[in-house]
Design an enzyme around this catalytic site. Structure first.
Site, short mmCIF file in Angstrom:
data_model
loop_
_atom_site.label_atom_id
_atom_site.label_comp_id
_atom_site.label_asym_id
_atom_site.label_seq_id
_atom_site.Cartn_x
_atom_site.Cartn_y
_atom_site.Cartn_z
CB SER A 108 25.87 21.43 17.34
OG SER A 108 27.20 21.65 17.75
CE LYS A 109 27.47 16.00 13.49
NZ LYS A 109 27.07 15.06 12.47
NE ARG A 110 30.63 19.46 13.10
CZ ARG A 110 29.52 19.11 12.51
NH1 ARG A 110 28.36 19.44 13.04
NH2 ARG A 110 29.53 18.42 11.39
NE ARG A 111 28.44 25.17 22.62
CZ ARG A 111 27.56 25.09 23.56
NH1 ARG A 111 26.43 24.54 23.38
NH2 ARG A 111 27.82 25.60 24.72
#
Length: 179
Positions: A108-111
């Site tokens: 994901s963009k958050r990881r």
């Protein structure tokens, strides 16, 4: 000075029936009556909830088919109930598996995931990315570079894997500009 009058939140009370749908990838889905409980469709600050907004937006745009990740499968019964309550035709749904990294964590963009901006910056050819995505989606036997238009004739929901897809470190390295 007058105090701002707060609008009470508006909740949607679930009907006494469940929801059944035939998901284009995940297959038959059943949500029992009352599953998930009543839900907010307008917050106290007046903001319309995602559930209501997406239903109205899909109806206004006359969307007939929705393809999205399995992480949104559990919100589909609520949306179908809203379509029903508003007397609007509901689209067909297909929920595709998510991508997981070599460590088993969801990309994901958050990881620290590979992003399109990062792939472009690394100089990776778009055809390489499209070929890998087509392969991960079950549309091709091998991850060979190809244009998106070449995948159109191979597309079938029946080919899409049902289970989460693990992306290898080798693939991530290739997309990041490695050979």
């Amino acid at each position: 000075m007058k105090s701002a009058k707060k609008t009470p939140s508006l909740r949607f009370a679930l009907p006494d029936h469940g929801i059944a749908l035939e998901d284009g990838v995940a297959g038959p889905q059943v949500s029992l009556p009352g599953h998930g409980g009543d839900f907010v469709v307008r917050r106290a600050d007046g903001i319309v909830s995602y559930q209501l907004a997406v239903v109205v937006d899909d109806a206004a745009m006359r969307i007939t088919d929705v393809l999205r990740g399995t992480d949104l499968l559990d919100s589909t019964p609520r949306q179908l109930l809203l379509f029903e309550a508003l007397g609007l035709p509901a689209p067909r749904y297909a929920h595709v598996p998510l991508l997981y990294g070599p460590d088993g964590e969801r990309l994901s963009k958050r990881r620290e995931a590979v992003t399109l901006a990062g792939i472009r910056a690394a100089g990776t050819a778009p055809e390489r990315l499209v070929g890998w995505l087509g392969h991960l989606a079950g549309l091709t036997e091998r991850p060979e570079p190809m244009r998106a238009a070449e995948l159109v004739s191979a597309f079938s929901l029946r080919k899409i894997p049902v289970h989460p897809v693990k992306v290898s470190q080798a693939m991530l390295d290739l997309l990041a500009g490695g050979e």
